[in-house]
Design an enzyme around this catalytic site. Sequence first.
Site, PDB file in Angstrom:
ATOM      1  N   HIS A 164     -10.903 -22.284   6.359  1.00 46.62           N
ATOM      2  CA  HIS A 164     -12.160 -21.565   6.640  1.00 46.62           C
ATOM      3  C   HIS A 164     -11.901 -20.180   7.240  1.00 46.62           C
ATOM      4  O   HIS A 164     -12.730 -19.659   7.974  1.00 46.62           O
ATOM      5  CB  HIS A 164     -13.059 -22.371   7.587  1.00 46.62           C
ATOM      6  CG  HIS A 164     -13.205 -23.812   7.209  1.00 46.62           C
ATOM      7  ND1 HIS A 164     -14.173 -24.273   6.355  1.00 46.62           N
ATOM      8  CD2 HIS A 164     -12.448 -24.891   7.538  1.00 46.62           C
ATOM      9  CE1 HIS A 164     -14.040 -25.586   6.200  1.00 46.62           C
ATOM     10  NE2 HIS A 164     -12.987 -25.978   6.891  1.00 46.62           N
ATOM     11  N   SER A 285      -6.975   8.428   1.694  1.00 48.37           N
ATOM     12  CA  SER A 285      -8.373   8.791   1.471  1.00 48.37           C
ATOM     13  C   SER A 285      -8.478  10.303   1.445  1.00 48.37           C
ATOM     14  O   SER A 285      -7.754  10.993   2.173  1.00 48.37           O
ATOM     15  CB  SER A 285      -9.220   8.230   2.609  1.00 48.37           C
ATOM     16  OG  SER A 285     -10.412   8.970   2.739  1.00 48.37           O
ATOM     17  N   LYS A 291      -6.157   7.027   6.722  1.00 50.35           N
ATOM     18  CA  LYS A 291      -6.226   5.834   5.883  1.00 50.35           C
ATOM     19  C   LYS A 291      -4.987   5.595   5.017  1.00 50.35           C
ATOM     20  O   LYS A 291      -4.404   6.525   4.486  1.00 50.35           O
ATOM     21  CB  LYS A 291      -7.440   5.931   4.951  1.00 50.35           C
ATOM     22  CG  LYS A 291      -8.755   5.919   5.687  1.00 50.35           C
ATOM     23  CD  LYS A 291      -9.227   4.522   5.964  1.00 50.35           C
ATOM     24  CE  LYS A 291      -9.715   3.908   4.690  1.00 50.35           C
ATOM     25  NZ  LYS A 291     -10.658   2.845   4.893  1.00 50.35           N
ATOM     26  N   GLU A 298      -6.081  -4.493  -4.247  1.00 51.36           N
ATOM     27  CA  GLU A 298      -7.530  -4.405  -4.502  1.00 51.36           C
ATOM     28  C   GLU A 298      -7.821  -4.320  -5.997  1.00 51.36           C
ATOM     29  O   GLU A 298      -8.727  -4.954  -6.515  1.00 51.36           O
ATOM     30  CB  GLU A 298      -8.123  -3.178  -3.817  1.00 51.36           C
ATOM     31  CG  GLU A 298      -8.218  -3.301  -2.310  1.00 51.36           C
ATOM     32  CD  GLU A 298      -8.724  -1.999  -1.708  1.00 51.36           C
ATOM     33  OE1 GLU A 298      -9.917  -1.934  -1.385  1.00 51.36           O
ATOM     34  OE2 GLU A 298      -7.937  -1.040  -1.583  1.00 51.36           O
TER      35      GLU A 298
END
Length: 466
Positions: A164, A285, A291, A298
């Site tokens: 979980h 970024s 970043k 992804e």
Amino acid sequence: MSQDSNQDKDKLWGGRFSEPTDAFVEQFTASVNFDQRMALQDIAGSRVHARMLSKVGVLSQNDCDAIQKGLDEVENDIVSGRFEWSVELEDVHMNIEAALTAKIGDAGKRLHTGRSRNDQVATDIRLYLREQINFIVAEIRRLQSGLLDLAEREFDTIMPGFTHLQVAQPITFGHHMMAWFEMMQRDASRMMDCQVRMNQSPLGAAALAGTSYPIDREFSAEQLGFDQPTRNSLDSVSDRDFAIEFCAASALLMTHLSRCSEELVIWSSAQFDFIELPDRFCTGSSIMPQKKNPDVPELVRGKVGRVNGHLVSLLTLMKSQPLAYNKDNQEDKEPLFDTIDTVRGSLRAFADMMPAITCKKDNMYKAAKQGFSTATDLADYLVRKGLPFRDAHEVVGKAVALGVDTAKDLSEMTLPELQQFSDMISDDVFDVLTLEGSVAARNHIGGTAPEQVKKAVVTGRLLIQD
Ligand code: ARG
């Protein structure tokens, strides 16, 4: 496209037509822009078909020789990029046949004896996909080998295991990598399994009913490396199960990679900070200078969408199709090819990236300590002392409640503190409350103990040697 070239006389099938194909329809029905990927397979099939025809006496040896030589030249033109593909000639099959005939004359026109594009295309796709599966399995093996190296390197690195997405029990990072290894092992096995079923030769099924020439289907099958000829001509030209199976296996493989990707994204976030992805697999970024984004995981996570989509496309394409061949089947290629490209690209990125990730062991260790991850160990300890498991569960629950109130892990409590919950607890309890003790205790086949991870790596290396 010029109107001049758009005459029925230019079509290999133009005999019964009294007006040229509509210019848009010609483009709309053409597949050459995408099925030229199977050019080399098409040529291989034609070479064998011609040899078979000459073997059974339907084609003269001279014609067969001319065809072989002509096909060599066509192949050279294609490989060197000189070949001019033409939409007027519709597909890869007719482009190659027309080029052959332009080079060698009448012998080229005899090649299509006892054959149809229907068995031809069914053969080409099988040959093409069969080879692509070899590349895919090789890439899975490379990824698995990287996972084995990582598991070996981090065999005793402790991290929290989750259920979980809540800290559950301590595990070893090596054990986690071996879980991914197992997923890939099944994926490779599914790929190879579907390759076996696909490896039958449809050549000779012709349009749908077979052919009246005395063909030798076993010869063609054997020459093309197929295990045997297909058994039913109608089924041979209309079956695309093998492509659907491949897409299903691919969807599952990509689903696995998406799960791995998700974990990499989570682990490399500032909040978890368990791993460092190598810079060369990340991007920055354009607005936020701080970043470092985990683009590769992804993107792989995202690409499962198109592969699942392709599976549904092919299932829908096949649904309710009457026997035998229907032009619908021309729509099988783009989903299939894109699936192949996506799977190969995703595997390649993962195989390159995985061995280069670094573990932030201290952070993983701290996180494992935070979530009372050895609570089950305390319960098991009490069971070994004679308490029924349900009672032990209750006792430990109370100890955890105290831990929450006092912000202390179970291993940080004093013996008297622990003993207020059960007088069965004595000072040997601390052996099981440490993270090291917890993982070491799970020392059986499939368990997380470092010793088991080492064994699993040895077994894994043997498994991927096929
Ligand atoms: N381009 C076609 C395909 O991909 C080849 C077979 C065409 N056969 C036919 N009878 N029109 O399926």
